[in-house]
Design an enzyme around this catalytic site. Structure first.
Site, PDB file in Angstrom:
ATOM      1  N   LYS A   1       0.841  -1.206   0.000  1.00  0.00           N
ATOM      2  CA  LYS A   1       0.000   0.000   0.000  1.00  0.00           C
ATOM      3  C   LYS A   1       0.874   1.253   0.000  1.00  0.00           C
ATOM      4  O   LYS A   1       2.071   1.169   0.302  1.00  0.00           O
ATOM      5  CB  LYS A   1      -0.937  -0.021   1.214  1.00  0.00           C
TER       6      LYS A   1
ATOM      7  N   TYR B   1      14.602  31.137   7.231  1.00  0.00           N
ATOM      8  CA  TYR B   1      13.425  31.849   7.742  1.00  0.00           C
ATOM      9  C   TYR B   1      13.444  31.959   9.256  1.00  0.00           C
ATOM     10  O   TYR B   1      13.718  30.988   9.959  1.00  0.00           O
ATOM     11  CB  TYR B   1      12.152  31.100   7.332  1.00  0.00           C
TER      12      TYR B   1
END
Ligand SMILES: *Cc1c(COP(=O)(O)O)cnc(C)c1O
Length: 387
Positions: free
Chosen positions: A52, A280
């Protein structure tokens, strides 16, 4: 080496020279992990490879083909779409869909592609039977019993009624009865074995009513590594085939090797003067002149931003600290210890370089997550390179 930008598309590119970042998949390690796991299986047990989420981020097409060669004979996916993707890749092995399907249009897809659905409730079984009614042959279905996960499934105490109900419905053929463990990776196996006893109880009651499901299964990776008495007819192994251990205590059972490595390139190197902020928010302020490297990978690629200033990478077999906030597409390193570093050099974020190794477990432990989430977090923007 083969580069793949999506599951359908494979490009034959012999090098990663122009790539800023990529995921390397070691198919030999994958094969070897499957072989190791098969060696510990109980004699009657088959290996179902859980693929999956694009094979936990490894790329489902290449993984499926490789594990089939190595002796897996079943696949499990989460959704019908993932099953269709496997069929379109030419896989004709049986495919179990683990998630619950309720809509008639999706049931039609399941039938068309010969996927084997999980039935969780009698109502759902009824929708399947009514939708499939006019088909010539019956669809193999797997019944999920809830023995304590409290996710999908009918309570184990209602197994007999559930199986009897499904068996009298036209168009459905019972292929297996299964359950799923909630705590198989806990050191204390108490609740896991309680779930096993509940499963055994349900099976005994079925027998008392003359009902013998062709297959039984309950084990995920942790249970598979832990105890052969949990193997039954099939084990549903995900994490372990990708070379990670569900918990550190389960390491001695087999020797597994991580299949995935994540690499990126240095894109710029420079020296910044003392008292300069980096990235940042200027989380990082250097107190002396510092040599920094910019690397072309960020949180949009799957490097969790929570690792900001808590991760290291490998360059030339050395650990190097990450500094400043991780940004969407790039991150920065303090490379003062490698004065001759040049743009273009390869940085290993996850994987092995010389004696050093950084694993998905290292990242997961740092940010309070689990290796499963780290592996399936790497995005399509990173090409998968198969070696
Ligand atoms: C994902 C999943 C597995 C595989 O779990 P791992 O811990 O990765 O081995 C097995 N069974 C079910 C029902 C699952 O959802």
């Amino acid at each position: 080496m083969v580069l793949s930008y999506s599951n359908q598309q494979f490009l034959n590119v012999a090098q990663t020279e122009y790539q800023r970042a990529w995921v390397e998949i070691d198919l030999q390690a994958l094969r070897e992990n499957v072989r190791q796991l098969r060696q510990i299986l109980a004699p009657q047990t088959q290996l179902m490879a859980v693929v999956k989420a694009d094979a936990y981020g490894h790329g489902v097409t290449q993984v499926a083909k490789t594990v089939l060669e190595a002796g897996a004979c079943w696949f499990a996916v989460a959704t019908s779409q993932e099953g269709v993707e496997l069929r379109n890749a030419g896989i004709d092995a049986p495919i179990l869909v683990l998630g619950a399907i309720n809509s008639p249009s999706e049931i039609a897809v399941v039938a068309k592609y010969e996927l084997q659905p999980t039935l969780c409730t009698p109502q759902q079984a009824l929708i399947f039977s009514e939708t499939l009614g006019k088909r010539g042959h019956s669809l193999a279905v797997h019944l999920n019993l809830d023995t304590g996960m409290s996710r999908l499934g009918t309570p184990w105490t209602e197994a007999v009624a559930f199986v009897q109900f499904v068996q009298q419905l036209p168009g459905l053929e019972l292929a297996s009865v299964y359950s799923h463990f909630a705590t198989a990776d806990d050191v204390d196996g108490g609740f896991m074995y309680l779930q096993q006893r509940r499963f055994q109880d349900a099976v005994a009651q079925l027998k008392d009513h003359g009902l013998y499901p062709p297959m039984l299964h309950i084990a995920n990776s942790a249970a598979t590594l832990r105890d052969r008495s949990l193997h039954y007819h099939l084990v549903r192994v995900g994490l372990a085939i990708y070379g990670l251990y569900p918990s550190p205590q389960l390491q001695p059972a087999v020797r597994l090797k991580p299949v995935m490595q994540v690499k990126a390139r240095v894109t710029q190197v420079k020296t910044i003067p003392p008292h300069t902020g980096v990235s940042y928010g200027h989380l990082y302020q250097c107190d002396r002149a510092t040599r920094i490297a910019v690397v072309g990978i960020g949180y949009a690629d799957g490097v969790p931003r929570l690792l900001t200033q808590k991760m290291q990478v490998l360059i030339r077999g050395q650990k190097v600290p990450q500094i400043g906030a991780i940004t969407m597409d790039q991150l920065m390193l303090d490379v003062s210890n490698i004065p001759d570093l040049q743009p273009g050099e390869i940085v290993t974020l996850l994987g092995q370089d010389g004696e050093q190794q950084i694993t998905a477990d290292d990242w997961a432990n740092t940010i309070g997550s689990i290796s499963w989430e780290i592996l399936c977090g790497f995005k399509k923007r990173l090409p998968r390179v198969y070696c």
